[in-house]
Design a protein around this motif. Sequence first.
Motif, PDB file in Angstrom:
ATOM      1  N   TYR A 171       0.799  -1.225   0.000  1.00  0.00           N
ATOM      2  CA  TYR A 171       0.000   0.000   0.000  1.00  0.00           C
ATOM      3  C   TYR A 171       0.837   1.283   0.000  1.00  0.00           C
ATOM      4  O   TYR A 171       2.041   1.242   0.219  1.00  0.00           O
ATOM      5  CB  TYR A 171      -0.882   0.027   1.262  1.00  0.00           C
ATOM      6  N   GLY A 172       0.143   2.397  -0.178  1.00  0.00           N
ATOM      7  CA  GLY A 172       0.722   3.708   0.101  1.00  0.00           C
ATOM      8  C   GLY A 172       0.620   3.892   1.610  1.00  0.00           C
ATOM      9  O   GLY A 172      -0.444   3.649   2.195  1.00  0.00           O
ATOM     10  N   VAL A 173       1.720   4.278   2.264  1.00  0.00           N
ATOM     11  CA  VAL A 173       1.724   4.407   3.729  1.00  0.00           C
ATOM     12  C   VAL A 173       1.977   5.875   4.086  1.00  0.00           C
ATOM     13  O   VAL A 173       2.884   6.504   3.521  1.00  0.00           O
ATOM     14  CB  VAL A 173       2.806   3.491   4.356  1.00  0.00           C
ATOM     15  N   VAL A 174       1.161   6.409   5.002  1.00  0.00           N
ATOM     16  CA  VAL A 174       1.256   7.848   5.287  1.00  0.00           C
ATOM     17  C   VAL A 174       2.263   8.150   6.389  1.00  0.00           C
ATOM     18  O   VAL A 174       2.508   7.316   7.268  1.00  0.00           O
ATOM     19  CB  VAL A 174      -0.119   8.458   5.682  1.00  0.00           C
ATOM     20  N   LYS A 175       2.831   9.352   6.315  1.00  0.00           N
ATOM     21  CA  LYS A 175       3.706   9.838   7.393  1.00  0.00           C
ATOM     22  C   LYS A 175       2.940  10.921   8.148  1.00  0.00           C
ATOM     23  O   LYS A 175       2.619  11.973   7.570  1.00  0.00           O
ATOM     24  CB  LYS A 175       4.978  10.410   6.779  1.00  0.00           C
ATOM     25  N   PRO A 176       2.597  10.669   9.434  1.00  0.00           N
ATOM     26  CA  PRO A 176       1.864  11.694  10.191  1.00  0.00           C
ATOM     27  C   PRO A 176       2.738  12.923  10.430  1.00  0.00           C
ATOM     28  O   PRO A 176       3.952  12.786  10.602  1.00  0.00           O
ATOM     29  CB  PRO A 176       1.566  11.002  11.527  1.00  0.00           C
ATOM     30  N   LYS A 177       2.109  14.098  10.419  1.00  0.00           N
ATOM     31  CA  LYS A 177       2.872  15.333  10.680  1.00  0.00           C
ATOM     32  C   LYS A 177       3.366  15.314  12.132  1.00  0.00           C
ATOM     33  O   LYS A 177       4.517  15.616  12.410  1.00  0.00           O
ATOM     34  CB  LYS A 177       1.952  16.542  10.434  1.00  0.00           C
ATOM     35  N   ASP A 178       2.456  14.923  13.053  1.00  0.00           N
ATOM     36  CA  ASP A 178       2.855  14.749  14.457  1.00  0.00           C
ATOM     37  C   ASP A 178       2.417  13.350  14.860  1.00  0.00           C
ATOM     38  O   ASP A 178       1.433  12.849  14.327  1.00  0.00           O
ATOM     39  CB  ASP A 178       2.124  15.766  15.359  1.00  0.00           C
ATOM     40  N   LYS A 179       3.081  12.763  15.809  1.00  0.00           N
ATOM     41  CA  LYS A 179       2.719  11.423  16.275  1.00  0.00           C
ATOM     42  C   LYS A 179       1.256  11.452  16.754  1.00  0.00           C
ATOM     43  O   LYS A 179       0.869  12.369  17.487  1.00  0.00           O
ATOM     44  CB  LYS A 179       3.634  11.036  17.428  1.00  0.00           C
ATOM     45  N   SER A 180       0.446  10.484  16.317  1.00  0.00           N
ATOM     46  CA  SER A 180      -0.961  10.562  16.709  1.00  0.00           C
ATOM     47  C   SER A 180      -1.647   9.200  16.668  1.00  0.00           C
ATOM     48  O   SER A 180      -1.388   8.384  15.797  1.00  0.00           O
ATOM     49  CB  SER A 180      -1.697  11.501  15.751  1.00  0.00           C
ATOM     50  N   ASP A 181      -2.524   8.986  17.673  1.00  0.00           N
ATOM     51  CA  ASP A 181      -3.347   7.770  17.675  1.00  0.00           C
ATOM     52  C   ASP A 181      -4.779   8.110  17.265  1.00  0.00           C
ATOM     53  O   ASP A 181      -5.659   7.261  17.284  1.00  0.00           O
ATOM     54  CB  ASP A 181      -3.395   7.154  19.087  1.00  0.00           C
ATOM     55  N   ALA A 182      -5.011   9.368  16.904  1.00  0.00           N
ATOM     56  CA  ALA A 182      -6.370   9.799  16.582  1.00  0.00           C
ATOM     57  C   ALA A 182      -6.839   9.183  15.260  1.00  0.00           C
ATOM     58  O   ALA A 182      -6.027   8.726  14.454  1.00  0.00           O
ATOM     59  CB  ALA A 182      -6.400  11.318  16.484  1.00  0.00           C
ATOM     60  N   ALA A 183      -8.151   9.201  15.038  1.00  0.00           N
ATOM     61  CA  ALA A 183      -8.695   8.663  13.782  1.00  0.00           C
ATOM     62  C   ALA A 183      -8.493   9.636  12.630  1.00  0.00           C
ATOM     63  O   ALA A 183      -8.521   9.259  11.467  1.00  0.00           O
ATOM     64  CB  ALA A 183     -10.167   8.350  13.960  1.00  0.00           C
ATOM     65  N   LEU A 184      -8.289  10.915  12.971  1.00  0.00           N
ATOM     66  CA  LEU A 184      -8.076  11.945  11.938  1.00  0.00           C
ATOM     67  C   LEU A 184      -6.810  12.712  12.285  1.00  0.00           C
ATOM     68  O   LEU A 184      -6.713  13.282  13.381  1.00  0.00           O
ATOM     69  CB  LEU A 184      -9.294  12.883  11.923  1.00  0.00           C
ATOM     70  N   PHE A 185      -5.804  12.675  11.408  1.00  0.00           N
ATOM     71  CA  PHE A 185      -4.572  13.420  11.682  1.00  0.00           C
ATOM     72  C   PHE A 185      -3.954  13.917  10.384  1.00  0.00           C
ATOM     73  O   PHE A 185      -4.211  13.363   9.312  1.00  0.00           O
ATOM     74  CB  PHE A 185      -3.564  12.571  12.481  1.00  0.00           C
ATOM     75  N   GLU A 186      -3.126  14.969  10.528  1.00  0.00           N
ATOM     76  CA  GLU A 186      -2.519  15.556   9.329  1.00  0.00           C
ATOM     77  C   GLU A 186      -1.331  14.706   8.860  1.00  0.00           C
ATOM     78  O   GLU A 186      -0.589  14.143   9.653  1.00  0.00           O
ATOM     79  CB  GLU A 186      -2.078  17.005   9.608  1.00  0.00           C
ATOM     80  N   VAL A 187      -1.199  14.658   7.533  1.00  0.00           N
ATOM     81  CA  VAL A 187      -0.166  13.840   6.905  1.00  0.00           C
ATOM     82  C   VAL A 187       0.841  14.785   6.248  1.00  0.00           C
ATOM     83  O   VAL A 187       0.447  15.773   5.625  1.00  0.00           O
ATOM     84  CB  VAL A 187      -0.841  12.959   5.818  1.00  0.00           C
ATOM     85  N   CYS A 188       2.157  14.465   6.343  1.00  0.00           N
ATOM     86  CA  CYS A 188       3.128  15.348   5.669  1.00  0.00           C
ATOM     87  C   CYS A 188       3.854  14.655   4.522  1.00  0.00           C
ATOM     88  O   CYS A 188       4.582  15.285   3.761  1.00  0.00           O
ATOM     89  CB  CYS A 188       4.120  15.938   6.663  1.00  0.00           C
TER      90      CYS A 188
END
Length: 291
Positions: A171-188
């Motif tokens: 798959y395409g794997v995302v890099k979170p902008k900040d470490k997060s366990d939330a269901a919605l987080f920003e990707v960088c």
Amino acid sequence: MNKVTKAVIPAAGLGTRFLPVTKALPKEMLPIIDIPNIHFIVEEAVKAGIKDILIIVSSTKESIEDYFDVNYELESRLRKSGKDKEADEMRKIAEMANVMFIRQREPKGLGDAILYAKSFANGEPFAVLLGDDLIDFDEAPAIGELIDAYEKTGGTILGCKRVPQHLLKKYGVVKPKDKSDAALFEVCDMVEKPKDPSLAPSDVAVLGRYILPPEIFDVLETTAPGVGGEIQLTDAIKASMELRPCYSCIFTGTRYDIGDKFGYIKAIIDYALKREDLKDEVLAYLKEKTK
Ligand code: UTP
């Protein structure tokens, strides 16, 4: 902010992983028992309130157009033989949404396929649903959860799930902008199909659902062919992160990888076990087989 009222379903791929059947039958028409896979994808969009749907097809995919069209001859034959309920069901399929079609001339990649939706999107954000990813939901359709995320953030939204380490390479794997366990987080950033789990920036994979902003078309038009000589949607999404924030939305439904043979078998078993007309027989058969 513009509301998301349109969906695009790219269905012009060659389906090489499912040859030989896809030589003559579009992958999107593979049945989950007696309902083609693409029916569930359209239904998911409709349940999220979307009525206008553009399916990107190729010259070998006429059966998809037939499926969403009215079949007068079949309906009249069913009615003549007293099968009004079945005839009504057939009509309901043709009326479930405003389904439109456009042909991708050559299979030059998912990014190229999306470009064919430019005039349909008409400057508005739009949903994208890939047929390979069948998502079973009890209440909230996955694409509806992404629309909510778009309304909250105004960003590009990627439909994601956490997946086991050994599967990340698919798959395409995302890099979170900040470490997060939330269901919605920003990707960088995003890494497409990392060869080794150590190269994956997280365990969150992009799984066939997106809300894309209208500027994605300008980015796609200047995106050079990437992996496999195809125009990759992932490359365009990465480039668009400079124009607008991008978020990962972890949806709640159960996802099946229908483009994969085992994923397809799992979907058929689970859907059969949810159907009143089949579950007892199928369960008894599975128990007998696994004794
Ligand atoms: P895939 O990468 O799964 O390709 O495309 P595919 O051809 O469907 O299947 P395989 O890998 O050869 O078995 C992801 C999505 O993008 C669409 C496909 O129809 C699928 O929904 N697609 C891909 C297009 O519409 N056009 C293309 O040129 C490529």
